[in-house]
Write a protein that holds these residues in place. Structure first.
Motif, PDB file in Angstrom:
ATOM      1  N   ILE A  47       0.842  -1.193   0.000  1.00 40.68           N
ATOM      2  CA  ILE A  47       0.000   0.000   0.000  1.00 40.68           C
ATOM      3  C   ILE A  47       0.877   1.243   0.000  1.00 40.68           C
ATOM      4  O   ILE A  47       1.799   1.354   0.807  1.00 40.68           O
ATOM      5  CB  ILE A  47      -0.913   0.028   1.248  1.00 40.68           C
ATOM      6  N   LEU A  48       0.566   2.178  -0.903  1.00 41.91           N
ATOM      7  CA  LEU A  48       1.202   3.490  -0.873  1.00 41.91           C
ATOM      8  C   LEU A  48       0.225   4.440  -0.189  1.00 41.91           C
ATOM      9  O   LEU A  48      -0.870   4.690  -0.695  1.00 41.91           O
ATOM     10  CB  LEU A  48       1.532   3.991  -2.278  1.00 41.91           C
ATOM     11  N   LEU A  49       0.614   4.939   0.968  1.00 40.43           N
ATOM     12  CA  LEU A  49      -0.196   5.887   1.726  1.00 40.43           C
ATOM     13  C   LEU A  49       0.363   7.283   1.472  1.00 40.43           C
ATOM     14  O   LEU A  49       1.508   7.570   1.820  1.00 40.43           O
ATOM     15  CB  LEU A  49      -0.161   5.547   3.220  1.00 40.43           C
ATOM     16  N   LYS A  93       5.128   4.742  -9.612  1.00 41.26           N
ATOM     17  CA  LYS A  93       5.897   4.127 -10.709  1.00 41.26           C
ATOM     18  C   LYS A  93       6.992   3.210 -10.169  1.00 41.26           C
ATOM     19  O   LYS A  93       7.188   2.106 -10.659  1.00 41.26           O
ATOM     20  CB  LYS A  93       6.539   5.212 -11.579  1.00 41.26           C
ATOM     21  N   ALA A  94       7.704   3.660  -9.150  1.00 37.01           N
ATOM     22  CA  ALA A  94       8.857   2.920  -8.642  1.00 37.01           C
ATOM     23  C   ALA A  94       8.477   1.683  -7.836  1.00 37.01           C
ATOM     24  O   ALA A  94       9.148   0.656  -7.917  1.00 37.01           O
ATOM     25  CB  ALA A  94       9.719   3.843  -7.777  1.00 37.01           C
ATOM     26  N   GLU A  95       7.414   1.762  -7.039  1.00 36.35           N
ATOM     27  CA  GLU A  95       7.065   0.689  -6.113  1.00 36.35           C
ATOM     28  C   GLU A  95       5.932  -0.210  -6.599  1.00 36.35           C
ATOM     29  O   GLU A  95       5.690  -1.257  -6.008  1.00 36.35           O
ATOM     30  CB  GLU A  95       6.681   1.278  -4.743  1.00 36.35           C
ATOM     31  N   THR A  96       5.213   0.211  -7.633  1.00 42.19           N
ATOM     32  CA  THR A  96       4.018  -0.498  -8.135  1.00 42.19           C
ATOM     33  C   THR A  96       3.188  -1.103  -7.001  1.00 42.19           C
ATOM     34  O   THR A  96       3.081  -2.319  -6.865  1.00 42.19           O
ATOM     35  CB  THR A  96       4.369  -1.571  -9.189  1.00 42.19           C
ATOM     36  N   PRO A  97       2.597  -0.235  -6.175  1.00 42.97           N
ATOM     37  CA  PRO A  97       1.785  -0.734  -5.068  1.00 42.97           C
ATOM     38  C   PRO A  97       0.530  -1.434  -5.576  1.00 42.97           C
ATOM     39  O   PRO A  97       0.091  -1.217  -6.710  1.00 42.97           O
ATOM     40  CB  PRO A  97       1.430   0.546  -4.307  1.00 42.97           C
ATOM     41  N   GLY A  98      -0.060  -2.230  -4.696  1.00 43.55           N
ATOM     42  CA  GLY A  98      -1.321  -2.874  -5.029  1.00 43.55           C
ATOM     43  C   GLY A  98      -2.481  -1.907  -4.966  1.00 43.55           C
ATOM     44  O   GLY A  98      -3.515  -2.119  -5.599  1.00 43.55           O
ATOM     45  N   ILE A  99      -2.306  -0.828  -4.191  1.00 47.27           N
ATOM     46  CA  ILE A  99      -3.327   0.217  -4.069  1.00 47.27           C
ATOM     47  C   ILE A  99      -2.667   1.483  -3.541  1.00 47.27           C
ATOM     48  O   ILE A  99      -1.648   1.424  -2.849  1.00 47.27           O
ATOM     49  CB  ILE A  99      -4.496  -0.228  -3.149  1.00 47.27           C
ATOM     50  N   VAL A 100      -3.260   2.635  -3.880  1.00 47.43           N
ATOM     51  CA  VAL A 100      -2.801   3.935  -3.381  1.00 47.43           C
ATOM     52  C   VAL A 100      -3.940   4.551  -2.576  1.00 47.43           C
ATOM     53  O   VAL A 100      -5.079   4.611  -3.047  1.00 47.43           O
ATOM     54  CB  VAL A 100      -2.408   4.876  -4.540  1.00 47.43           C
ATOM     55  N   LEU A 101      -3.624   4.994  -1.367  1.00 50.79           N
ATOM     56  CA  LEU A 101      -4.555   5.759  -0.544  1.00 50.79           C
ATOM     57  C   LEU A 101      -4.101   7.207  -0.639  1.00 50.79           C
ATOM     58  O   LEU A 101      -3.050   7.572  -0.102  1.00 50.79           O
ATOM     59  CB  LEU A 101      -4.537   5.264   0.901  1.00 50.79           C
ATOM     60  N   ARG A 117      -0.337  -3.415  11.184  1.00 51.18           N
ATOM     61  CA  ARG A 117      -0.818  -4.444  12.121  1.00 51.18           C
ATOM     62  C   ARG A 117      -1.694  -5.471  11.418  1.00 51.18           C
ATOM     63  O   ARG A 117      -1.804  -6.600  11.871  1.00 51.18           O
ATOM     64  CB  ARG A 117      -1.593  -3.807  13.277  1.00 51.18           C
ATOM     65  N   ARG A 118      -2.300  -5.079  10.335  1.00 55.16           N
ATOM     66  CA  ARG A 118      -3.114  -6.006   9.538  1.00 55.16           C
ATOM     67  C   ARG A 118      -2.263  -6.823   8.571  1.00 55.16           C
ATOM     68  O   ARG A 118      -2.766  -7.595   7.778  1.00 55.16           O
ATOM     69  CB  ARG A 118      -4.182  -5.240   8.747  1.00 55.16           C
ATOM     70  N   GLY A 119      -0.933  -6.599   8.609  1.00 58.31           N
ATOM     71  CA  GLY A 119      -0.016  -7.395   7.796  1.00 58.31           C
ATOM     72  C   GLY A 119       0.359  -6.797   6.457  1.00 58.31           C
ATOM     73  O   GLY A 119       1.015  -7.454   5.650  1.00 58.31           O
ATOM     74  N   HIS A 120      -0.027  -5.556   6.218  1.00 55.69           N
ATOM     75  CA  HIS A 120       0.261  -4.941   4.924  1.00 55.69           C
ATOM     76  C   HIS A 120       1.638  -4.275   4.904  1.00 55.69           C
ATOM     77  O   HIS A 120       2.145  -3.830   5.936  1.00 55.69           O
ATOM     78  CB  HIS A 120      -0.829  -3.930   4.566  1.00 55.69           C
ATOM     79  N   GLU A 121       2.222  -4.212   3.727  1.00 54.73           N
ATOM     80  CA  GLU A 121       3.497  -3.533   3.504  1.00 54.73           C
ATOM     81  C   GLU A 121       3.186  -2.091   3.124  1.00 54.73           C
ATOM     82  O   GLU A 121       2.457  -1.850   2.164  1.00 54.73           O
ATOM     83  CB  GLU A 121       4.256  -4.228   2.371  1.00 54.73           C
ATOM     84  N   MET A 160      -0.564   7.105  12.263  1.00 54.82           N
ATOM     85  CA  MET A 160      -1.656   6.352  12.856  1.00 54.82           C
ATOM     86  C   MET A 160      -2.244   5.345  11.857  1.00 54.82           C
ATOM     87  O   MET A 160      -2.363   4.156  12.161  1.00 54.82           O
ATOM     88  CB  MET A 160      -2.769   7.277  13.336  1.00 54.82           C
ATOM     89  N   LEU A 161      -2.581   5.796  10.653  1.00 55.08           N
ATOM     90  CA  LEU A 161      -3.165   4.886   9.670  1.00 55.08           C
ATOM     91  C   LEU A 161      -2.137   3.856   9.207  1.00 55.08           C
ATOM     92  O   LEU A 161      -2.452   2.677   9.054  1.00 55.08           O
ATOM     93  CB  LEU A 161      -3.725   5.665   8.476  1.00 55.08           C
ATOM     94  N   GLY A 162      -0.896   4.285   9.031  1.00 52.96           N
ATOM     95  CA  GLY A 162       0.162   3.354   8.645  1.00 52.96           C
ATOM     96  C   GLY A 162       0.349   2.241   9.654  1.00 52.96           C
ATOM     97  O   GLY A 162       0.463   1.067   9.298  1.00 52.96           O
ATOM     98  N   ARG A 163       0.352   2.603  10.923  1.00 54.80           N
ATOM     99  CA  ARG A 163       0.491   1.613  11.993  1.00 54.80           C
ATOM    100  C   ARG A 163      -0.665   0.619  11.985  1.00 54.80           C
ATOM    101  O   ARG A 163      -0.468  -0.587  12.110  1.00 54.80           O
ATOM    102  CB  ARG A 163       0.543   2.351  13.336  1.00 54.80           C
ATOM    103  N   ARG A 164      -1.864   1.132  11.804  1.00 56.23           N
ATOM    104  CA  ARG A 164      -3.054   0.264  11.802  1.00 56.23           C
ATOM    105  C   ARG A 164      -3.039  -0.696  10.617  1.00 56.23           C
ATOM    106  O   ARG A 164      -3.413  -1.862  10.748  1.00 56.23           O
ATOM    107  CB  ARG A 164      -4.315   1.129  11.799  1.00 56.23           C
ATOM    108  N   LEU A 165      -2.598  -0.220   9.470  1.00 60.83           N
ATOM    109  CA  LEU A 165      -2.531  -1.088   8.285  1.00 60.83           C
ATOM    110  C   LEU A 165      -1.401  -2.110   8.405  1.00 60.83           C
ATOM    111  O   LEU A 165      -1.554  -3.263   7.995  1.00 60.83           O
ATOM    112  CB  LEU A 165      -2.375  -0.243   7.018  1.00 60.83           C
TER     113      LEU A 165
END
Length: 124
Positions: free
Chosen positions: A5-7, A43-51, A24-28, A17-22
């Protein structure tokens, strides 16, 4: 299952806060603090989703979303637009810029995780 996830959030407290919570759910998690950085990291990280926060310095989230969606290399990456200042028409503007979904802050984690799962097909 871990999701990359790119936050994109310029507020340190919100990002942590949101990064920590995500996490804890096991996300990178990867982080950007402005729109230009968000476009480059997508472009560089090709995340699965962008918030994507919409109120950002350097380049706002509206323009960053447009640029990510205009690039054939990144256009398929889902983007959830996030805003603390929801105004009439913001949801429609976010979709017009290319966002795949829209949510408001403060973030309701369960609602956000449900949206992430719907867009990525991975369990939140």
């Amino acid at each position: 299952m871990s999701l990359r996830i790119l936050l994109v959030e310029d507020n340190d407290e919100n990002r942590e806060m949101l990064g920590r919570r995500l996490k804890r759910r096991g996300h990178e998690l990867h982080f950007a603090v402005n729109g230009a950085e968000a476009v480059a990291l997508t472009k560089a990280e090709t995340p699965g989703i962008v918030l994507m926060d919409l109120s950002l310095p350097v380049m706002d989230g509206w323009e960053a979303t447009r640029q990510v969606k205009a690039d054939p290399a990144t256009r398929a990456i889902p983007i959830i637009a996030l805003t603390a200042h929801a105004m009439d028409g913001d949801r429609e503007r976010a979709f017009a810029a290319g966002a795949d979904d829209y949510d408001t802050k403060p973030v309701d984690l369960e609602r956000l995780l449900s949206k992430i799962a719907a867009l990525t097909g991975s369990p939140a």
